[in-house]
Design a protein around this motif. Structure first.
Motif, PDB file in Angstrom:
ATOM      1  N   VAL A  79       0.855  -1.185   0.000  1.00 52.38           N
ATOM      2  CA  VAL A  79       0.000   0.000   0.000  1.00 52.38           C
ATOM      3  C   VAL A  79       0.890   1.234   0.000  1.00 52.38           C
ATOM      4  CG1 VAL A  79      -1.903  -1.144   1.179  1.00 52.38           C
ATOM      5  CG2 VAL A  79      -0.131  -0.023   2.524  1.00 52.38           C
ATOM      6  N   SER A  80       0.436   2.309  -0.629  1.00 51.91           N
ATOM      7  CA  SER A  80       1.239   3.529  -0.677  1.00 51.91           C
ATOM      8  C   SER A  80       1.047   4.329   0.611  1.00 51.91           C
ATOM      9  CB  SER A  80       0.841   4.386  -1.882  1.00 51.91           C
ATOM     10  OG  SER A  80      -0.416   4.997  -1.665  1.00 51.91           O
ATOM     11  N   LEU A  81       2.093   4.997   1.039  1.00 49.48           N
ATOM     12  CA  LEU A  81       1.978   5.825   2.242  1.00 49.48           C
ATOM     13  C   LEU A  81       1.045   7.013   2.044  1.00 49.48           C
ATOM     14  CD1 LEU A  81       5.599   5.667   3.654  1.00 49.48           C
ATOM     15  CD2 LEU A  81       3.576   4.421   4.391  1.00 49.48           C
ATOM     16  N   PRO A  82       1.020   7.664   0.872  1.00 52.07           N
ATOM     17  CA  PRO A  82      -0.013   8.684   0.676  1.00 52.07           C
ATOM     18  C   PRO A  82      -1.425   8.124   0.822  1.00 52.07           C
ATOM     19  CG  PRO A  82       1.727   8.973  -0.949  1.00 52.07           C
ATOM     20  CD  PRO A  82       2.008   7.681  -0.236  1.00 52.07           C
ATOM     21  N   GLY A  83      -1.629   6.895   0.356  1.00 55.96           N
ATOM     22  CA  GLY A  83      -2.932   6.261   0.529  1.00 55.96           C
ATOM     23  C   GLY A  83      -3.242   5.994   1.993  1.00 55.96           C
ATOM     24  N   VAL A  84      -2.227   5.573   2.750  1.00 56.51           N
ATOM     25  CA  VAL A  84      -2.412   5.374   4.192  1.00 56.51           C
ATOM     26  C   VAL A  84      -2.775   6.696   4.865  1.00 56.51           C
ATOM     27  CG1 VAL A  84      -1.234   4.773   6.343  1.00 56.51           C
ATOM     28  CG2 VAL A  84      -0.904   3.362   4.310  1.00 56.51           C
ATOM     29  N   ALA A  85      -2.104   7.775   4.455  1.00 57.46           N
ATOM     30  CA  ALA A  85      -2.395   9.091   5.044  1.00 57.46           C
ATOM     31  C   ALA A  85      -3.837   9.501   4.782  1.00 57.46           C
ATOM     32  CB  ALA A  85      -1.429  10.124   4.484  1.00 57.46           C
ATOM     33  N   ARG A  86      -4.339   9.209   3.575  1.00 60.55           N
ATOM     34  CA  ARG A  86      -5.722   9.564   3.253  1.00 60.55           C
ATOM     35  C   ARG A  86      -6.710   8.721   4.053  1.00 60.55           C
ATOM     36  NH1 ARG A  86      -3.414   9.772  -1.962  1.00 60.55           N
ATOM     37  NH2 ARG A  86      -4.124   7.652  -2.411  1.00 60.55           N
ATOM     38  N   SER A  87      -6.391   7.450   4.244  1.00 57.69           N
ATOM     39  CA  SER A  87      -7.334   6.536   4.891  1.00 57.69           C
ATOM     40  C   SER A  87      -7.234   6.539   6.408  1.00 57.69           C
ATOM     41  CB  SER A  87      -7.102   5.109   4.390  1.00 57.69           C
ATOM     42  OG  SER A  87      -7.268   5.031   2.990  1.00 57.69           O
TER      43      SER A  87
END
Length: 429
Positions: A79-87
């Motif tokens: 998973v991408s860290l930007p995606g983790v930040a959004r979620s």
């Protein structure tokens, strides 16, 4: 021992004549099922705490993914860290970022502390190669977010010509270069960890499958074909090979084994080798059905996803060889000397899982194809968890194994998803 053929098996140092199958009754503080990176690093952590670990494996040290992977040591999650930040918020993404970097640092520490020179660990960086403009925009945006959000300015965006000059291929439109990645001889690393454990007084028993696990008044008892291990705690570290015996049933449905295949060329002549992978890093591409390549000596190892079934697949190897020549036309006619594959443990949310089955049993698994570094780190942390501590796990923390729904139809489901990903890659989405 039916050892799988590979370039790593051919070039690895032997382990030790002192490792044999378990016979009779044994006692330990912690018994660990699985002699890959997770299990060995868990056992080393137990030994460092002054306790006695016993490791058993149905096959041999590094027989599974730990001895068959591509040898790329990475901070990345699936998973991408930007995606983790959004979620999950920026703070959780920061914790995941730190876990990834701690994982690579742990490999470096283990190699240095235990003097595993044969692992040939090099912090050489990874070049992520974009296969189309859509992918290029995505990884360039990710590099910008990493700099702004996490202060990581080590990721550099390269244009088409820079990527072509380094890789030797005109197949890519650009890429991003990250420095916090490395390359390693995976089987020598696993065997080096095993030697370190033996020096610390830990016990390893190969060709010793766990047939059954039962609770006792004092803790746990693991029955094997010729003996039994009694311990206060149990760690399950079987990853993509959790279906070898019924004993690991509590975690078997938490992962979907997915075959990853690779091929290795014969050693290239100096003139040809000078045209490819000039900085001698590891390289990956951005397709959903990712392919990757790296040097080993003057060879190229070229791998990717998409092999199915429980055994090596000649069509998968042929597809890899065809893709390699498409990306590197100068390798046309270069002999392929080794072909091998192994199982990647995929999870439903693309994250590893570290947690407890019950108060006596802990587990760590599901590295989704980026397991060398993370398994090394999580081995130590699952040992701490099993012994009652609360280590930092961020999104990897699992109160219980996260079972895959409709597990019985996992194989056709994986084929369907992979086919869809291949279609999206083909049309440039």
């Amino acid at each position: 021992m039916n050892w799988p053929s590979s370039l790593w098996a051919e070039t690895a140092l032997p382990l030790s004549s002192t490792v044999a199958g378990l016979e009779g009754d044994h006692a330990a503080d912690v018994v660990i099922v699985g002699a890959g990176y997770t299990g060995l690093c868990a056992a080393l952590r137990v030994a460092e705490r002054g306790l006695k670990p016993v490791v058993i494996d149905a096959n041999a040290v590094g027989w599974g993914a730990s001895g068959r992977n591509g040898g790329v040591v990475s901070t990345k999650f699936r998973v991408s860290l930007p995606g983790v930040a959004r979620s999950h918020g920026v703070e959780m993404a920061r914790r995941m970022y730190e876990l990834g970097h701690d994982a690579v640092a742990e490999v470096e520490r283990l190699v240095e502390t235990h003097e595993i020179e044969a692992a040939d660990f090099r912090l050489c960086g990874n070049l992520r190669c974009a296969h189309n403009e859509v992918a290029m925009r995505g990884i360039a945006d990710e590099a910008e977010i990493m700099a702004k959000t996490f202060g990581d300015r080590s990721i550099r965006v390269l244009d088409r010509e820079e990527v072509a000059a380094e890789t030797g291929s005109r197949d890519f439109v650009g890429g991003t270069l990250g420095t916090h990645s490395g390359a390693i001889h995976p089987l020598n690393y696993a065997r080096g960890l095993a030697r370190a454990l033996l020096r610390k007084g830990g016990a390893i028993f190969e060709e010793t499958p766990a047939l059954s696990i039962e609770r006792t008044g004092a803790g746990i008892a693991v029955t094997t074909p010729k003996g039994r291990v009694s311990a206060r705690h149990l760690i399950l570290a079987t990853n993509g090979y959790s279906d070898l015996t019924p004993a690991t049933g509590p975690v078997r449905r938490a992962v979907i084994p997915f075959r990853s295949a690779m091929v290795a060329t014969a050693p290239m002549g100096d003139n040809l080798f000078a045209t490819v992978m000039t900085e001698r890093r590891s390289y990956s591409e951005t397709r959903r059905m990712m392919r990757w390549f790296r040097p080993f000596g003057s060879r190229m190892i070229f791998g990717g996803r998409g092999a199915f079934g429980k055994a090596d697949s000649q069509p998968a190897f042929a597809a890899l060889e065809k893709a390699m020549v498409q990306i590197f036309p100068q390798l046309e006619g270069t002999p392929i000397t080794h072909r091998w594959s192994g199982l990647v443990a995929m999870t439903l949310d693309s994250l590893p899982q570290v947690g407890r089955v019950d108060e006596r049993t802990a587990f760590a698994m599901g590295y989704n194809g980026t397991g060398i570094a993370m398994a090394s780190l999580m081995g130590g942390r699952v040992a701490d968890l099993a012994l009652g501590d609360t280590p930092e796990l961020a999104l990897l923390a699992a109160p219980a194994p996260k079972n895959v729904p409709f597990y019985a139809i996992r194989e056709p489901a994986v084929r369907a998803v992979a086919g869809w990903y291949q279609f999206l890659d083909a049309i440039g989405r």
